[in-house]
Design a protein around this motif. Sequence first.
Motif, PDB file in Angstrom:
ATOM      1  N   VAL A 146      -3.690  -6.891  -5.314  1.00  7.43           N
ATOM      2  CA  VAL A 146      -2.939  -7.334  -6.593  1.00  7.43           C
ATOM      3  C   VAL A 146      -1.904  -8.103  -5.513  1.00  7.43           C
ATOM      4  O   VAL A 146      -0.756  -7.669  -5.857  1.00  7.43           O
ATOM      5  CB  VAL A 146      -3.041  -7.111  -7.557  1.00  7.43           C
ATOM      6  CG1 VAL A 146      -3.767  -6.584  -8.661  1.00  7.43           C
ATOM      7  CG2 VAL A 146      -2.621  -4.855  -6.707  1.00  7.43           C
ATOM      8  N   GLY A 147      -2.187  -7.407  -4.072  1.00  2.00           N
ATOM      9  CA  GLY A 147      -1.025  -7.778  -3.092  1.00  2.00           C
ATOM     10  C   GLY A 147      -0.190  -6.138  -2.921  1.00  2.00           C
ATOM     11  O   GLY A 147      -0.209  -5.110  -4.044  1.00  2.00           O
ATOM     12  N   ASP A 148       1.049  -6.216  -1.994  1.00  2.00           N
ATOM     13  CA  ASP A 148       1.835  -4.693  -2.399  1.00  2.00           C
ATOM     14  C   ASP A 148       2.422  -4.716  -2.518  1.00  2.00           C
ATOM     15  O   ASP A 148       3.480  -5.402  -2.059  1.00  2.00           O
ATOM     16  CB  ASP A 148       1.741  -4.234  -0.579  1.00  2.00           C
ATOM     17  CG  ASP A 148       2.424  -2.983  -0.258  1.00  2.00           C
ATOM     18  OD1 ASP A 148       2.579  -2.263  -1.231  1.00  2.00           O
ATOM     19  OD2 ASP A 148       2.439  -2.407   1.159  1.00  2.00           O
ATOM     20  N   GLN A 149       2.787  -3.762  -3.704  1.00  2.00           N
ATOM     21  CA  GLN A 149       4.342  -3.888  -4.615  1.00  2.00           C
ATOM     22  C   GLN A 149       5.118  -2.775  -4.111  1.00  2.00           C
ATOM     23  O   GLN A 149       6.237  -2.289  -4.973  1.00  2.00           O
ATOM     24  CB  GLN A 149       3.239  -3.086  -5.672  1.00  2.00           C
ATOM     25  CG  GLN A 149       2.380  -4.168  -6.703  1.00  2.00           C
ATOM     26  CD  GLN A 149       2.732  -5.341  -6.962  1.00  2.00           C
ATOM     27  OE1 GLN A 149       3.499  -6.341  -7.308  1.00  2.00           O
ATOM     28  NE2 GLN A 149       2.271  -6.295  -6.496  1.00  2.00           N
ATOM     29  N   GLY A 150       4.792  -2.081  -3.052  1.00  2.00           N
ATOM     30  CA  GLY A 150       5.947  -1.801  -2.519  1.00  2.00           C
ATOM     31  C   GLY A 150       5.719  -0.040  -2.771  1.00  2.00           C
ATOM     32  O   GLY A 150       6.427   0.926  -1.874  1.00  2.00           O
ATOM     33  N   ARG A 151       5.183  -0.233  -3.857  1.00  2.00           N
ATOM     34  CA  ARG A 151       4.746   2.019  -4.468  1.00  2.00           C
ATOM     35  C   ARG A 151       3.000   1.915  -4.929  1.00  2.00           C
ATOM     36  O   ARG A 151       3.406   1.443  -5.380  1.00  2.00           O
ATOM     37  CB  ARG A 151       6.253   2.316  -5.516  1.00  2.00           C
ATOM     38  CG  ARG A 151       7.601   2.186  -5.200  1.00  2.00           C
ATOM     39  CD  ARG A 151       8.027   2.946  -6.173  1.00  2.00           C
ATOM     40  NE  ARG A 151       8.221   3.806  -6.879  1.00  2.00           N
ATOM     41  CZ  ARG A 151       7.570   3.267  -8.017  1.00  2.00           C
ATOM     42  NH1 ARG A 151       7.444   2.292  -9.320  1.00  2.00           N
ATOM     43  NH2 ARG A 151       7.423   4.196  -9.001  1.00  2.00           N
ATOM     44  N   PHE A 152       3.152   2.973  -4.617  1.00  2.00           N
ATOM     45  CA  PHE A 152       1.726   3.696  -4.965  1.00  2.00           C
ATOM     46  C   PHE A 152       1.293   3.555  -6.012  1.00  2.00           C
ATOM     47  O   PHE A 152       0.537   2.622  -7.016  1.00  2.00           O
ATOM     48  CB  PHE A 152       1.631   4.605  -4.141  1.00  2.00           C
ATOM     49  CG  PHE A 152      -0.170   4.854  -4.278  1.00  2.00           C
ATOM     50  CD1 PHE A 152      -1.080   4.053  -3.709  1.00  2.00           C
ATOM     51  CD2 PHE A 152      -1.111   5.735  -5.021  1.00  2.00           C
ATOM     52  CE1 PHE A 152      -2.393   4.608  -3.243  1.00  2.00           C
ATOM     53  CE2 PHE A 152      -2.379   6.359  -5.304  1.00  2.00           C
ATOM     54  CZ  PHE A 152      -3.014   5.184  -4.392  1.00  2.00           C
ATOM     55  N   GLU A 153       2.079   3.884  -7.246  1.00  2.00           N
ATOM     56  CA  GLU A 153       2.436   3.681  -8.700  1.00  2.00           C
ATOM     57  C   GLU A 153       2.391   1.959  -9.262  1.00  2.00           C
ATOM     58  O   GLU A 153       1.410   1.698 -10.238  1.00  2.00           O
ATOM     59  CB  GLU A 153       3.610   4.780  -9.157  1.00  2.00           C
ATOM     60  CG  GLU A 153       2.937   5.777  -9.194  1.00  2.00           C
ATOM     61  CD  GLU A 153       1.803   6.661  -9.839  1.00  2.00           C
ATOM     62  OE1 GLU A 153       1.344   6.026 -11.265  1.00  2.00           O
ATOM     63  OE2 GLU A 153       1.657   7.911  -9.576  1.00  2.00           O
ATOM     64  N   LYS A 154       3.148   1.530  -8.520  1.00  2.00           N
ATOM     65  CA  LYS A 154       3.091   0.178  -8.753  1.00  2.00           C
ATOM     66  C   LYS A 154       1.494  -0.738  -8.439  1.00  2.00           C
ATOM     67  O   LYS A 154       1.733  -1.388  -9.287  1.00  2.00           O
ATOM     68  CB  LYS A 154       4.629  -0.482  -8.305  1.00  2.00           C
ATOM     69  CG  LYS A 154       5.616   0.230  -8.418  1.00  2.00           C
ATOM     70  CD  LYS A 154       6.189  -0.979 -10.384  1.00  2.00           C
ATOM     71  CE  LYS A 154       6.036  -1.923  -9.896  1.00  2.00           C
ATOM     72  NZ  LYS A 154       6.088  -2.628 -12.121  1.00  2.00           N
ATOM     73  N   ASN A 155       1.366  -0.409  -7.462  1.00  2.00           N
ATOM     74  CA  ASN A 155      -0.263  -0.870  -6.857  1.00  2.00           C
ATOM     75  C   ASN A 155      -1.145  -0.414  -8.149  1.00  2.00           C
ATOM     76  O   ASN A 155      -1.754  -1.470  -8.535  1.00  2.00           O
ATOM     77  CB  ASN A 155      -0.505  -0.367  -5.656  1.00  2.00           C
ATOM     78  CG  ASN A 155       0.624  -0.988  -4.479  1.00  2.00           C
ATOM     79  OD1 ASN A 155       0.722  -1.885  -5.053  1.00  2.00           O
ATOM     80  ND2 ASN A 155       0.217  -0.166  -3.285  1.00  2.00           N
ATOM     81  N   ILE A 156      -0.834   0.721  -8.519  1.00  2.00           N
ATOM     82  CA  ILE A 156      -2.859   0.891  -9.678  1.00  2.00           C
ATOM     83  C   ILE A 156      -1.690  -0.104 -10.363  1.00  2.00           C
ATOM     84  O   ILE A 156      -2.725  -0.101 -10.967  1.00  2.00           O
ATOM     85  CB  ILE A 156      -2.307   2.195 -10.087  1.00  2.00           C
ATOM     86  CG1 ILE A 156      -2.511   3.387  -8.545  1.00  2.00           C
ATOM     87  CG2 ILE A 156      -3.413   3.037 -11.267  1.00  2.00           C
ATOM     88  CD1 ILE A 156      -2.245   4.618  -9.207  1.00  2.00           C
ATOM     89  N   GLU A 157      -0.816   0.494 -11.559  1.00  2.00           N
ATOM     90  CA  GLU A 157      -0.230  -0.433 -12.464  1.00  2.00           C
ATOM     91  C   GLU A 157      -1.038  -1.999 -11.881  1.00  2.00           C
ATOM     92  O   GLU A 157      -1.294  -2.260 -13.472  1.00  2.00           O
ATOM     93  CB  GLU A 157       0.764  -0.312 -12.464  1.00  2.00           C
ATOM     94  CG  GLU A 157       1.790  -1.653 -14.053  1.00  2.00           C
ATOM     95  CD  GLU A 157       3.488  -1.352 -13.740  1.00  2.00           C
ATOM     96  OE1 GLU A 157       4.156  -1.647 -14.422  1.00  2.00           O
ATOM     97  OE2 GLU A 157       4.067   0.127 -13.430  1.00  2.00           O
TER      98      GLU A 157
END
Length: 229
Positions: A146-157
């Motif tokens: 899903v690409g790097d969303q900048g924050r670990f929690e956003k990556n999980i989401e």
Amino acid sequence: MSDAANLTERAHCNKCLQWNNHAIVHTENTSWQEELDDQRGIYIEGGDSWALMRCLGCDTVRLRHRHWFSEDSDEHGRPAVYTEFFPPSIKRQKPQWRRQFLPFNTYLQSYNGLCDEIYGALAMGAHRLATMGIRALVERLMIDQVGDQGRFEKNIEKFFEAGHVAPNQQAMFKDTLIEAGHAAMHRDFEPSSDTVNTLLDIVEGILHAVYYAPMLADNVRKTIPPRTR
């Protein structure tokens, strides 16, 4: 130097994944002694025993090292003997689907390298390192999908939104798989061998679903005869 011909001993085989008889191909033994007080005859001593062992089931060869030190004693007051194997005894076999596709996909060869380091840490009893490695593996998996969303929690989401983890398994993914890695890194969590194996069961299930199941399904699809009108 000693001749070890015709000697056998039972030991765990990493390839057979069971205890087999092993031929002792060659042995080397060394010992040492250091005098601490020559007037009172006080000294310390130790020794090393090396054995090259060949499995009589599959012919795999390993090196066994036994060593002892006079100041290390067991519960009976006798010198404790420690045993190590090179390579270390593995406690978990790679999944069949990993071994099947590893030679044919350059990208997965690189990906599997991290998995192999986790397996190595588990074999050596470095359970915290193995758990941290699993956490790193999960993060790499999410960023790849899903690409790097900048924050670990956003990556999980985003990973959840992409459908890679079923809704009824998301709590397990987040509260067990991810949280175990955080705890090993930041809260001095010391996972057991069983815990690491459970974490590997979870992450390997996700890896199988994301990367390998589509390959297997594609292979099956190619064997199915087309419909005729």
